[in-house]
Write an enzyme that holds these catalytic residues in place. Structure first.
Site, PDB file in Angstrom:
ATOM      1  N   LYS A  90      12.105  10.480  37.344  1.00 20.35           N
ATOM      2  CA  LYS A  90      12.562  10.985  35.912  1.00 20.35           C
ATOM      3  C   LYS A  90      11.837  10.587  34.724  1.00 20.35           C
ATOM      4  CE  LYS A  90      15.894  14.386  37.304  1.00 20.35           C
ATOM      5  NZ  LYS A  90      15.517  15.477  37.420  1.00 20.35           N
ATOM      6  N   GLU A 112      19.278  17.020  27.749  1.00 19.25           N
ATOM      7  CA  GLU A 112      20.019  16.603  28.745  1.00 19.25           C
ATOM      8  C   GLU A 112      19.886  15.545  30.135  1.00 19.25           C
ATOM      9  OE1 GLU A 112      18.275  18.705  29.481  1.00 19.25           O
ATOM     10  OE2 GLU A 112      17.702  18.258  31.773  1.00 19.25           O
ATOM     11  N   SER A 378      14.476  10.298  45.650  1.00 15.05           N
ATOM     12  CA  SER A 378      13.430  10.278  44.497  1.00 15.05           C
ATOM     13  C   SER A 378      14.041   9.158  43.699  1.00 15.05           C
ATOM     14  CB  SER A 378      14.543  11.663  44.287  1.00 15.05           C
ATOM     15  OG  SER A 378      15.274  12.168  44.017  1.00 15.05           O
TER      16      SER A 378
HETATM   17  C1  LIG Z   1      17.213  10.585  41.310  1.00 15.14           C
HETATM   18  C2  LIG Z   1      18.016  11.595  41.598  1.00 15.14           C
HETATM   19  N1  LIG Z   1      17.104  12.660  42.115  1.00 15.14           N
HETATM   20  C3  LIG Z   1      17.113  14.359  42.111  1.00 15.14           C
HETATM   21  C4  LIG Z   1      17.770  14.461  41.033  1.00 15.14           C
HETATM   22  C5  LIG Z   1      17.638  16.297  41.111  1.00 15.14           C
HETATM   23  O1  LIG Z   1      16.531  16.273  40.312  1.00 15.14           O
HETATM   24  P1  LIG Z   1      15.075  17.472  39.923  1.00 15.14           P
HETATM   25  O2  LIG Z   1      15.958  18.228  41.019  1.00 15.14           O
HETATM   26  O3  LIG Z   1      15.261  17.386  38.852  1.00 15.14           O
HETATM   27  O4  LIG Z   1      14.099  16.206  41.507  1.00 15.14           O
HETATM   28  C6  LIG Z   1      18.412  13.471  39.928  1.00 15.14           C
HETATM   29  C7  LIG Z   1      19.175  14.585  38.844  1.00 15.14           C
HETATM   30  O5  LIG Z   1      19.434  13.265  37.496  1.00 15.14           O
HETATM   31  C8  LIG Z   1      18.042  12.402  40.018  1.00 15.14           C
HETATM   32  O6  LIG Z   1      18.584  11.357  39.220  1.00 15.14           O
END
Ligand SMILES: Cc1ncc(COP(=O)(O)O)c(C=O)c1O
Length: 394
Positions: A90, A112, A378
């Site tokens: 993020k 948000e 992620s």
């Molecule tokens: C670690 C992590 N991975 C994935 C996501 C999902 O978001 P996005 O689909 O935008 O990657 C989030 C959302 O809060 C997150 O904190």
């Protein structure tokens, strides 16, 4: 050749666009006129690249997970966004958007957040750049991700707990949009995913595209070719997936696998598998797939993971699914938790609950021994420890 890129009006096929109240029209137009100019300027490119390198710690490693590879009979590389400063992908987007906001003369930042990672990232960048920051977060998420709430407060942000709906990401986004409607002139809304009205999905995808830019270079060094056979990522709104696939969208040698949140199962009423369960509708300014009832009322989603608990999906991903460019798998809560424990025990990496959904998709695949798979982790799982312990499968 087929293309999966956005067109100049912000559509990916039939999905996307900007469906906004009149009062936001000027802000969204202003952003739409500014974002590509700013992002193409040398001054922005240099500041963004320097912060990604020196502050975030990029490039994030592309790590060959040998024990996980042995288990699934192929070569699995993990793209380690969990190692970024603040613990998730993020931050890439938050830095980029706050740099854009500054160049547009905005003084106040709102955001948000679901899992709190986007809120923490935005609060972090606002501390760094001395900007006022207000983060909207559903009360359910404030409770299940309370460590991130404390981090945001320590960073100097105001966290507003939202008590409408089922008090999760959708409701936090509604409140952020309401705030923006009340302060259209001085406020910049940092959306945390590839959702919202055009230009947000395209802007966020571009800011996250550093992920696939690095994958190309790292695969060339490690594999002698710049593309994998599979790219895998979880999708909430879709930003880590968008970053992972951005530079491979039109390269059909690369198969794309997206993992959405099945919750308790897609045939129960407790799911957030929007691509499988949604129908065409409008949510938070974009035409996309939306979980809704027969009257078109948005239904309450459910997932163990706060970051995937959303009844919409980025228009890019809706289109990839509609065009059969991406395979979409719904991973249930228990499968995600099992996969998180598996990665922890095999590789010593505790993933975020969101990322655990991408890992949960591995057991549903049929890989060949020569396949090269890149899966994006992620975020890291520190924020989820209590949930993991409460659901320990061992
Ligand atoms: C670690 C992590 N991975 C994935 C996501 C999902 O978001 P996005 O689909 O935008 O990657 C989030 C959302 O809060 C997150 O904190």
């Amino acid at each position: 050749m087929k293309t999966y890129q956005v067109n100049e009006n912000g559509y990916y096929g039939e999905f996307g666009g900007a469906y906004i109240p009149e009062i936001l029209h000027r802000c969204v137009e202003e952003l739409r006129n500014a974002y590509l100019k700013v992002m193409d300027s040398e001054d922005f490119k240099q500041e963004f690249a320097a912060l990604l390198r020196d502050y975030v710690g990029r490039p994030s490693p592309l790590y060959l997970a040998r024990r996980l590879s042995d288990k699934y009979g192929c070569k699995i590389y993990l793209k380690r966004e969990d190692l970024n400063h603040t613990g998730a992908h993020k931050i890439n987007n938050a830095i980029g958007q706050v740099l854009i906001a500054r160049r547009m003369g905005k003084k106040r930042i709102i955001a948000e957040t679901g899992a709190g990672q986007h809120g923490v990232a935005t609060a972090t960048v606002c501390a760094l750049m001395d900007m006022e920051c207000v983060v909207y977060m559903g009360k359910t998420d404030v409770e299940r991700q309370h460590v991130n709430v404390e981090r945001m407060k320590m960073l100097g942000a105001r966290v507003e707990a939202v008590t409408s709906g089922n008090m999760t990401l959708k409701d936090a986004t509604n409140e952020a949009i309401r705030d923006w409607c009340c302060h259209p002139a001085d406020t910049y809304y940092v959306i945390g995913s590839t959702v919202g009205p055009h230009p947000y999905p395209d802007m966020v995808a571009r800011l996250q595209s550093v992920i696939s830019e690095e994958i190309k270079k790292q695969l060339t060094e490690q594999e002698g070719r710049d593309y994998p056979d599979y790219l895998m990522a979880c999708v909430g709104g879709g930003s880590n997936a968008a970053g992972t696939i951005y530079h491979y969208l039109d390269d059909e040698r690369v198969k794309i696998v997206l993992a959405e949140a099945g919750g308790k199962g897609i045939d129960t009423l407790m799911s957030a598998a929007t691509i499988q369960l949604g129908r065409l509708g409008i949510i938070h300014g974009a035409r996309t797939l939306v979980m809704q009832d027969e009257d078109g009322q948005i239904t309450e989603p459910y997932s163990i993971s706060a970051g995937l608990d959303y009844p919409g999906i980025g228009p890019m991903h809706a289109n990839l699914a509609r065009q059969h460019r991406a395979t979409v798998l719904a991973i249930n809560d228990d499968e995600a938790v099992r996969a998180a424990y598996e990665l922890t025990r095999l590789e010593g990496i505790i993933p975020a609950l969101e990322s655990a959904h991408a890992l949960g998709a591995l057991e549903k695949m049929n890989f060949r021994p020569t396949d090269v798979v890149v899966l994006t982790v992620s975020g890291r799982g520190d924020k989820d420890i209590e949930t993991y312990l409460a659901n320990n499968p061992y």
